[in-house]
Motif scaffolding. Structure first.
Motif, PDB file in Angstrom:
ATOM      1  N   ASP A  59       0.825  -1.221   0.000  1.00  0.00           N
ATOM      2  CA  ASP A  59       0.000   0.000   0.000  1.00  0.00           C
ATOM      3  C   ASP A  59       0.856   1.266   0.000  1.00  0.00           C
ATOM      4  N   GLY A  60       1.908   1.281  -0.786  1.00  0.00           N
ATOM      5  CA  GLY A  60       2.747   2.463  -0.911  1.00  0.00           C
ATOM      6  C   GLY A  60       3.666   2.704   0.264  1.00  0.00           C
ATOM      7  N   ALA A  90       2.205   1.424   6.604  1.00  0.00           N
ATOM      8  CA  ALA A  90       0.995   1.894   5.918  1.00  0.00           C
ATOM      9  C   ALA A  90      -0.025   2.423   6.917  1.00  0.00           C
ATOM     10  N   ARG A  96       0.874   7.982   0.339  1.00  0.00           N
ATOM     11  CA  ARG A  96       1.697   6.921  -0.247  1.00  0.00           C
ATOM     12  C   ARG A  96       2.951   7.538  -0.856  1.00  0.00           C
TER      13      ARG A  96
END
Lengths: 483, 443
Positions: A59-60, A90, A96
Motif C-alpha cells: 500500500d505504498g 501503511a 503513499r
C-alpha cells in the motif's frame, strides 16, 4: 539451497502475504583489519558475516527485515516480518510514497583489481605495517605510532519481484600511518596518506600505491616539527587546499547537502536538512564557474564504484554542479520520482543488516587546467593547508569550520614557514564562489572515505571524493583559536 | 539466542581451543526502528543477528576472528582461524593474563520484557501520537521510535563466564515550523515509559517558543545547556579519562591526577548501575565493572582501565575494556554527572543575559590537549534576559575548551538520560558562565 532458490522463496512468500513489490539482497562480507600501535599488533582480526535483507512494499509503504537465518523457515519468517512492518508503515502513513522500481537487470559486476589481497600472505601484511610503524617513531617526541590496513570483500546477490538478478563482488582496500607527537605542552598529529589513509576499490595495488614505508619517517618528523611551529595567524587570506582536504570540503559542503532525502526532510532529526532546496535546481549559483561536481559510480578506484546500487539501479554518471550551478541531486527511486527524475543509483546499505538509503557515492570535483605548483603564483599573502584534523558544519550545511594538520605561509607566490593548528571557515556558497582555480588532472586523486555516517539506525558508508588542490580568495583563516 | 544458548557456544569454543589463552564473546541482538518524516514512515526496519568473536593468545601473540555463523563446523573453523592469525603477530611482552571474572549481577531494570516483545504496530502507535501532536500545531516532524533487546556472554580460559541481557527503547523527534525548529527525546529500557504525546508536545513547544528568531552577536555568553546539549558536549571529554589517553600524554589531565581542573560543583562518575541507564555490569573481558569517581568536586580523581593498562600502569582494573581487538584503550561508557542544588528554572531566573540551548550538532575536536571543540547550536536556542526567556535566536557556532567551560559551572537538581551512541549519559542541566561563540548562521 542456493541464494537464487532462497531468494525466490522469500519473494514468493512476500508476494503471497500481500507485497506489491519485494527484493532480497544476500551479502557475504569479509572484513580484515591489521593495526600496529607502538610496536604492538593492536588489531589482527578477520570477521565474516553472511545474511540478507528483504524489502517489501505494501500500500505504498515500505518494510525491511534482515536476518542471518538461511534456513527455509528463517527465510519465510523474515519475509513475513518485512510485510508486517510494511503494513505497520501503511497504518502510520498520511500518504503513499513508495513505488516499485521500473527496470530489471540480470548482470554480474566485479571490482577490477591487479592483485587479490588474499594472495598476499598474512605474514607479509603484518611485516609491512610493523616496519612502517617503527619508522613513524622517527623522533623521541613521537609517543604514538600507528600503521593500519583494511581489506574488505563483499559478495552481493540481489533478486526482485520485477525480475532482477544481480551478482556483484566488491573489493575495497585501504592503509595508512599516523604519528602523534607530544611535547612543548602540546599534542600534534600527522596522518598519511591524506587524513584517513588511502582507501580505494581495488586490490593489493592500493596498499602499494600508499608507499607507507617510504613516507613513514617524514610523517614522524612533521608531527614533531609542528610542536614548535608558529600558530597559524587569524584573518582573511587567500587559501590553497591540498587534495585530501578538498575531498573533505566536497564531502561535507556538497556531498551531503545534495542528498535528495536530506533535501526532502528524511534526515532532519539526525543528519539534518539542506540549503540546496528543490526550487533552486537550475538556478542556484552554488560556486564559481571553476566548480563542476559530478557523480560517477563507474569511476575506477572509487569506493562507491559498482555495477548496480542496492535498489538494483544501474550505475551512471550525472551532474550535480555544472559550471557552478546546481543541476542535480544524489537520488533513489522514490525521491527521484518525487521531483520528476530517475534515480542515479546512489542507494547503498552498510551491509545486509541495513535498509538501503541514499548515500554519497563517488562525488568528484573535475580537475581544472592550472598545474598545482602554479596555484601559489599570484598569492601575495596566503595559507596552504593539508590533511584534515577537524570538521564541523551546521545541519543545513551552510556554516562550516574545518581544521588541518599542517599549514604553510604563502608569501609572494612562494611556500614559506610551517604553521600549526590551521583552521578556516565560511558559508558554503560564498566559499565555493570564491574558488578561482582547480589544479589540473596531474594532481587529481580519488580520495576515499571509509566511515561516513548517516541514517537511523546509523549506517557507515564508503565514498570517494576525487579532487585536485584548489585555490580560494579572501577566506576567514585561524577561526577557533581567536574566539 | 538466549543466555543458555550463548553460554553453550562459549563453552564449546573454550573446549575447542588449544591456544594458551582464549576469550570468546557471543552476542545476540534483535532490534527494530520506525523512522518517520512528514507523516510517512521513510524507514521501518528490523534486524536479527548473532555474533561469535574469539581472541586467541599464543605465546603473547594475539589473533581475533569473528563470524555470525554458529554451526559447529563454523565454530571449529573460527577457533582455528584465530589461532592461525595469532601465529603471525609479534609477541607482546605486556600481554596480561585474561581476567578471572567474578560476580556481576545485572542492575535492576536493565531488561524489560515488554520492550523485547514490542512489535511494529506498537512503534507505529507511538509515532502516530507524536505526529498527532505535531500536526495539531501545524508543523512537520522527523524522528523515530526504536525498540530492541540484546544479549551478550563473555567467557575465557581463566574461568570467567558472564552474561547480560538488556533492552532499549527510544523516541526522538525534531519539529520544524516556518522559521524555527524544536527537539525532544526519551530513552528508557522500558517501552512503556515512551509517551509519544509528551515527546511530541515538548518538541512542538520548543519550535513554537523559538519562532521568529533574532540574531545575536557571537562572543562570550553565559549558557544553560539542557541535557541533550550538555551530554553531547561532555561526550568529547570522556576519552580523556581513558588510561591509554592518559598514559600517552594526550589527555588534559595526563600526569595530573588529584589536580583541580573544574568548578567545585562538578562531579563525574562512570556508573553502569544508575537507575536511569542500567547497563552491562562487566566489561568486554568479563571483568566486573567498578563505579569509578572520575571527578569529585572539581578534582580529577581517577581514570578507567582494562587488564592491559591495569598491569602497565600498576593500577586496579576498573573493568572498562572494549571488545578485542581494541586500539582505543579502555573507555568509560556509563557517564553520570552529579546533580546540583537548584532547579532548571532557578538557573534561568538567576541569569541576567544568556542563551538556553536545547541541543548541539556536529561537535568536533579542534585542539585535543586543550579540549577545544567546535560545533553548532540546533533545534531550540533561546535568549534569556533578566531571568526570563524572551524568545528564540538564530543558531551559532562555538569554539570552546570544555575544561575551561566547566571551570565556572552550576547544575540543576534533576538528571536525564541522553545520548544516542554506544554509551549512556545521565546528566543534569548545566549552567556555564563563560562560553565562546565565534559566528552565526542564517537560520
Amino acid at each position: 539451497m542456493q541464494f537464487e532458490d532462497l531468494g525466490k522463496r522469500a519473494l514468493d512468500t512476500a508476494s503471497a502475504r500481500g507485497a506489491q513489490y519485494a527484493d532480497i539482497r544476500f551479502e557475504s562480507v569479509r572484513s580484515e583489519r591489521i593495526e600496529v600501535r607502538n610496536a604492538i599488533v593492536a588489531s589482527l582480526s578477520d570477521a565474516r558475516s553472511l545474511g540478507y535483507g528483504i524489502r517489501a512494499l505494501v500500500d505504498g509503504a515500505w518494510g525491511f527485515a534482515a536476518s542471518a537465518d538461511l534456513t527455509e523457515t528463517g527465510i519465510d519468517a523474515a519475509a513475513a516480518r518485512a510485510v508486517a512492518i510494511a503494513r505497520a508503515s501503511a497504518s502510520l502513513a498520511r500518504r503513499r510514497v513508495g513505488e516499485p522500481p521500473r527496470h530489471a537487470y540480470v548482470d554480474r559486476f566485479e571490482t577490477p583489481m591487479q592483485r587479490d589481497p588474499q594472495q598476499v600472505g598474512l605474514n607479509d601484511r603484518v611485516s609491512l605495517l610493523v616496519d612502517a610503524e617503527r619508522a613513524v617513531r622517527s623522533t623521541p617526541e613521537v609517543k604514538v605510532g600507528r600503521a593500519w590496513m583494511d581489506l574488505w570483500s563483499t559478495e552481493k546477490f540481489f533478486f526482485s519481484t520485477i525480475g532482477s538478478a544481480i551478482e556483484q563482488r566488491i573489493v575495497q582496500t585501504g592503509s595508512g600511518l599516523q604519528a602523534m607527537a607530544v611535547g612543548n605542552g602540546d599534542v600534534q598529529t600527522r596522518t598519511f596518506p591524506g587524513d584517513i589513509g588511502l582507501y580505494k576499490s581495488g586490490g593489493w595495488e592500493i596498499v602499494e600505491e600508499a608507499r607507507l614505508t617510504e613516507n613513514a619517517a617524514r610523517i614522524g618528523e612533521e608531527a614533531t616539527a609542528l610542536l614548535t611551529a608558529p600558530q597559524c595567524p587569524s584573518g582573511t587570506f587567500d587559501l590553497v587546499l591540498g587534495g585530501s582536504q578538498m575531498s573533505l570540503q566536497i564531502h561535507e559542503s556538497c556531498g551531503h547537502p545534495a542528498e535528495l532525502d536530506r533535501v526532502m526532510g528524511w534526515e532532519a532529526n539526525f543528519s539534518g536538512t539542506s540549503f540546496l532546496e528543490i526550487d533552486q535546481l537550475g538556478k542556484l549559483q552554488y560556486g564559481s564557474d571553476a566548480v563542476t561536481i559530478v557523480i560517477d559510480n563507474t569511476l575506477p578506484f572509487g569506493m562507491a564504484t559498482c555495477g548496480y546500487d542496492d535498489e538494483g539501479t544501474k550505475s551512471v554518471v550525472s551532474d550535480i554542479i555544472r559550471d557552478g550551478v546546481l543541476v542535480g541531486y544524489e537520488m533513489s527511486n522514490d525521491t527521484a520520482r518525487a521531483i520528476g527524475r530517475t534515480s542515479n543509483a546512489c542507494v547503498r546499505a552498510q551491509n545486509w543488516e541495513f535498509v538501503p538509503m541514499i548515500r554519497m557515492c563517488n562525488l568528484n570535483l573535475l580537475p581544472g587546467n592550472v598545474p598545482f605548483e602554479n596555484l601559489f603564483d599570484d598569492i601575495r599573502d596566503g595559507i596552504y593547508m593539508e590533511s584534515n584534523r577537524s570538521w564541523s558544519i551546521d545541519d543545513r550545511r551552510l556554516n562550516f569550520q574545518f581544521g588541518c594538520e599542517m599549514g604553510w605561509e604563502i608569501k609572494s607566490g612562494k611556500r614559506g614557514r610551517l604553521l600549526k593548528n590551521p583552521t578556516y571557515g565560511g558559508m558554503t556558497p560564498r566559499f565555493w564562489n570564491a574558488c578561482d582555480a582547480v589544479a589540473d588532472a596531474r594532481s587529481w586523486n580519488a580520495w576515499g572515505t571509509p566511515n561516513c555516517g548517516k541514517g537511523e539506525p546509523m549506517q557507515t558508508g564508503r565514498t570517494t571524493q576525487a579532487s585536485a588542490p584548489a585555490r580560494f580568495r579572501g577566506i576567514a583563516v585561524g577561526v577557533g583559536y581567536n574566539g | 539466542m538466549d543466555k543458555a544458548q550463548r553460554e553453550a557456544i562459549a563453552k564449546r569454543i573454550l573446549a575447542l581451543s588449544t591456544a594458551d589463552q582464549t576469550e570468546v564473546i557471543v552476542s545476540a541482538q534483535n532490534s527494530a526502528l520506525t523512522r518517520f518524516t512528514r507523516g510517512v514512515s521513510n524507514q521501518n526496519v528490523a534486524s536479527i543477528d548473532n555474533g561469535v568473536s574469539v581472541r586467541a593468545i599464543v605465546g603473547g601473540r594475539t589473533g581475533v576472528a569473528a563470524t555470525n555463523d554458529t554451526s559447529d563446523e563454523s565454530l571449529k573453523a573460527l577457533v582455528a582461524r584465530a589461532i592461525e592469525m595469532a601465529s603471525f603477530a609479534p609477541s607482546d611482552p605486556e600481554q596480561p593474563q585474561l581476567p578471572a571474572g567474578g560476580p556481576c549481577p545485572a542492575p535492576e531494570g536493565a531488561f524489560v520484557d515488554a520492550t523485547a516483545k514490542a512489535d511494529p504496530f506498537e512503534r507505529a502507535r507511538i509515532c502516530d501520537a507524536i505526529l498527532t501532536e505535531v500536526e495539531g500545531a501545524g508543523y512537520w516532524s522527523s524522528g523515530y521510535v526504536s525498540t530492541g533487546e540484546s544479549g551478550i556472554t563473555i567467557a575465557n580460559s581463566s574461568g570467567a563466564l558472564a552474561s547480560f541481557d538488556g533492552t532499549d527503547a527510544q523516541a526522538n523527534v525534531k519539529v520544524t515550523a516556518s522559521d524555527s525548529t524544536g527537539f525532544a527525546e526519551r530513552l528508557s529500557t522500558d517501552v512503556g515509559a515512551i509517551d509519544g504525546t509528551d515527546v511530541g508536545r515538548r518538541a512542538v513547544e520548543k519550535a513554537r517558543g523559538t519562532a521568529s528568531p533574532r540574531s545575536v552577536e557571537p562572543g562570550t555568553w553565559t549558557v544553560i545547556l539542557e541535557p541533550p546539549a550538555f551530554g553531547e558536549l561532555l561526550a568529547y571529554l570522556v576519552s580523556h579519562f581513558s588510561a591509554q589517553t592518559y598514559d600517552e600524554g594526550s589527555s588534559f589531565c595526563s600526569g595530573a591526577l588529584d589536580s583541580a581542573f573544574f568548578d567545585a560543583s562538578f562531579s563525574l562518575y562512570d556508573d553502569f548501575a544508575h537507575p536511569l541507564a542500567p547497563g552491562m555490569p562487566f566489561d568486554f573481558e568479563a571483568h566486573p565493572k567498578s563505579r569509578v569517581t572520575l571527578v569529585k568536586n572539581g578534582v580529577v580523581r581517577d581514570i578507567v582501565t582494562d587488564s592491559y593498562y591495569a598491569r602497565k600502569l600498576k593500577r586496579p582494573n576498573t573493568g572498562h575494556a572494549l571488545p578485542a581487538p581494541n586500539a582505543y584503550g579502555p573507555q568509560a561508557l556509563n557517564i553520570v554527572v552529579a546533580p546540583g542544588s537548584k532547579t532548571r528554572e532557578e538557573l534561568i531566573a538567576e541569569t541576567t543575559r544568556g542563551l538556553l540551548i536545547s541541543r548541539f550538532w556536529y561537535i568536533r575536536v579542534v585542539d585535543q590537549k586543550k579540549t577545544i571543540v567546535t560545533g553548532m547550536t540546533r533545534d531550540g536556542t533561546y535568549l534569556i534576559e533578566h531571568g526570563r526567556i524572551t524568545g528564540g535566536v538564530r543558531n551559532l557556532r562555538f569554539n570552546q575548551s570544555i575544561v575551561e567551560a566547566l571551570g565556572a559551572a552550576s547544575f540543576s537538581n534533576d538528571q536525564h538520560r541522553t545520548g544516542q551512541y554506544s554509551y549512556s549519559l545521565v546528566v543534569p542541566t548545566a549552567k556555564l558562565e563563560r562560553f565562546t561563540f565565534s559566528s552565526t548562521t542564517e537560520f
